[in-house]
Design an enzyme around this catalytic site. Structure first.
Site, short mmCIF file in Angstrom:
data_model
loop_
_atom_site.label_atom_id
_atom_site.label_comp_id
_atom_site.label_asym_id
_atom_site.label_seq_id
_atom_site.Cartn_x
_atom_site.Cartn_y
_atom_site.Cartn_z
CG ASP A 73 -0.27 -0.03 2.54
OD1 ASP A 73 0.67 -0.83 2.67
OD2 ASP A 73 -0.68 0.72 3.45
CD GLU A 135 4.08 0.55 6.83
OE1 GLU A 135 4.91 0.89 7.69
OE2 GLU A 135 3.62 1.36 5.98
#
Length: 388
Positions: A73, A135
């Site tokens: 991400d 994350e």
């Protein structure tokens, strides 16, 4: 090799894997590349099926493997002034521009470029690829991956987390604990403040206690702490509540974080706040409005990476990269989650954290080449000699 890696990175940047959105197309792309190399690939979906972790293995299915890890991400580009499309990689002046180039698709691209050579190199020790989701919003994917590895009794012995460190070897960082504390009071007319429970006022008192604790933490820094600053920090991110000047605010919210040096510091802060709420704030609020409440929502409690005296990951990566000494950094990573599984862990990857999350994020080609050189030497160690 560098040109192959840049092509892969360009493909990865084209997947707009902002944390709020799905990462499934990027995970499918990675899975196909690794499967083509003969890896055993597991795609592990989250509960709603919109995101997934990937865990893949080259070599024998046994304990003691090496993990190469990165998160899929990226942070949003909303309200940032980019000079080019953030999801189309652009190369100029020795730099690769695009959202996620350094944080941290550059490292992922390098591992994928090396995968065909690893497939030839791996002998007795497994090599794992671990790519996670979310994350940036609390290391949620890594937490779920850890649970999965435990459930399947998969026990790697070390992990290399490729966050941007300018290829420096990093052996430690503080934890990152994020919270939102919600206050429910009683609305009323501003001319009669004693008849209501002003949630904003109690939120301000809560913040004042947090600031007192922040000062106390400064006196609790371990003498041996190498962190900068050496103590556990507290930050007030936002205070929101109320509507207009003449209405008693019925609701308020405080967003705050702490970055503990030790878990005991986090326990100290949480215990002190609970006592303050139970013994001081809530009795005062409920004397007027019995349904008044203070509730703290845990956004994320991400363990720090604790430096250890005997860390195989630090030793191996230092040898591969030629680095002298290991460092600590102020930013958080997923490393502590892997360490909690009993692995030796190091953070080392291409690019600078100073470029992360900004408009015109970039990764220097020289940094990517340096990362590839380290990963190639890793392949040689996996084959027990020199490869290629």
């Amino acid at each position: 090799m560098i040109e192959d890696t840049k092509r892969i990175l360009s493909d990865l940047i084209a997947f707009p894997t902002v944390s709020a959105d799905s990462n499934l197309e990027m995970i499918a792309y990675i899975a196909n590349r690794l499967e083509d190399c003969g890896a055993k690939v597991d795609v592990l979906f989250e509960e709603n099926g919109q995101k997934a972790n990937l865990f893949a293995t080259l070599g024998p299915q046994r304990d003691g493997g090496i993990v190469l890890s990165g998160h899929s991400d990226v942070v949003p580009v909303t309200d940032q002034s980019w000079t080019s499309d953030p999801f189309e990689m652009v190369e100029r002046d020795g730099r690769l521009y695009g959202r996620g180039t350094c944080d941290m698709k550059g490292f992922i691209a390098a591992t994928l470029a090396m995968a065909p050579f690893y497939a030839e190199s791996v002998r007795d020790r497994p090599l794992h690829f671990a790519f996670t989701y979310d994350e940036e919003t609390g290391c949620i994917g890594a937490g779920h991956l850890a649970q999965n590895l435990v459930a399947r009794s998969i026990k790697p012995s070390l992990a290399i987390i490729g966050e941007p460190t300018n290829m420096r070897v990093v052996e430690g960082h503080k934890g990152c604990f994020e919270y939102s504390t919600h206050f429910q009071g009683l609305e009323g007319h501003g001319s009669a403040p004693d008849l209501g429970v002003n949630a904003v006022e109690f939120a301000v008192r809560y913040v004042s206690r947090l600031l007192e604790l922040r000062d106390e933490l400064k006196t609790m820094a371990p003498d041996s702490s190498r962190f900068d600053p050496p103590w556990t920090t507290v930050n007030i991110g936002a205070l929101n509540g109320g509507t207009v000047h003449n209405v008693i605010a019925p609701r308020a919210k405080v967003d705050w974080e702490m970055r503990p040096v030790h878990a005991s510091d986090a326990d100290f802060v949480k215990g002190a706040l609970k006592a303050f709420c139970d013994d001081v704030l809530l009795p005062s609020m409920r004397s007027i409005f019995p349904e008044a409440s203070i509730e703290t929502e845990v956004i994320g409690e991400i363990a720090g990476l604790i430096p250890t005296d005997n860390n195989e990951a630090v030793r191996i990566v230092s040898q591969l990269s030629g680095a002298n000494g290991a460092h600590l950094v102020p930013f958080g990573t997923e490393a502590g989650i892997f360490q909690s599984l009993g692995m030796d862990v190091v953070v080392c990857g291409p690019g600078s954290i100073e470029q992360a999350h900004k408009a015109d994020e970039f990764l220097e080609v020289a940094q990517l080449s340096q990362c590839l050189a380290m990963l190639e030497k890793l392949g040689a160690t996996l084959s027990g000699g020199t490869k290629r």
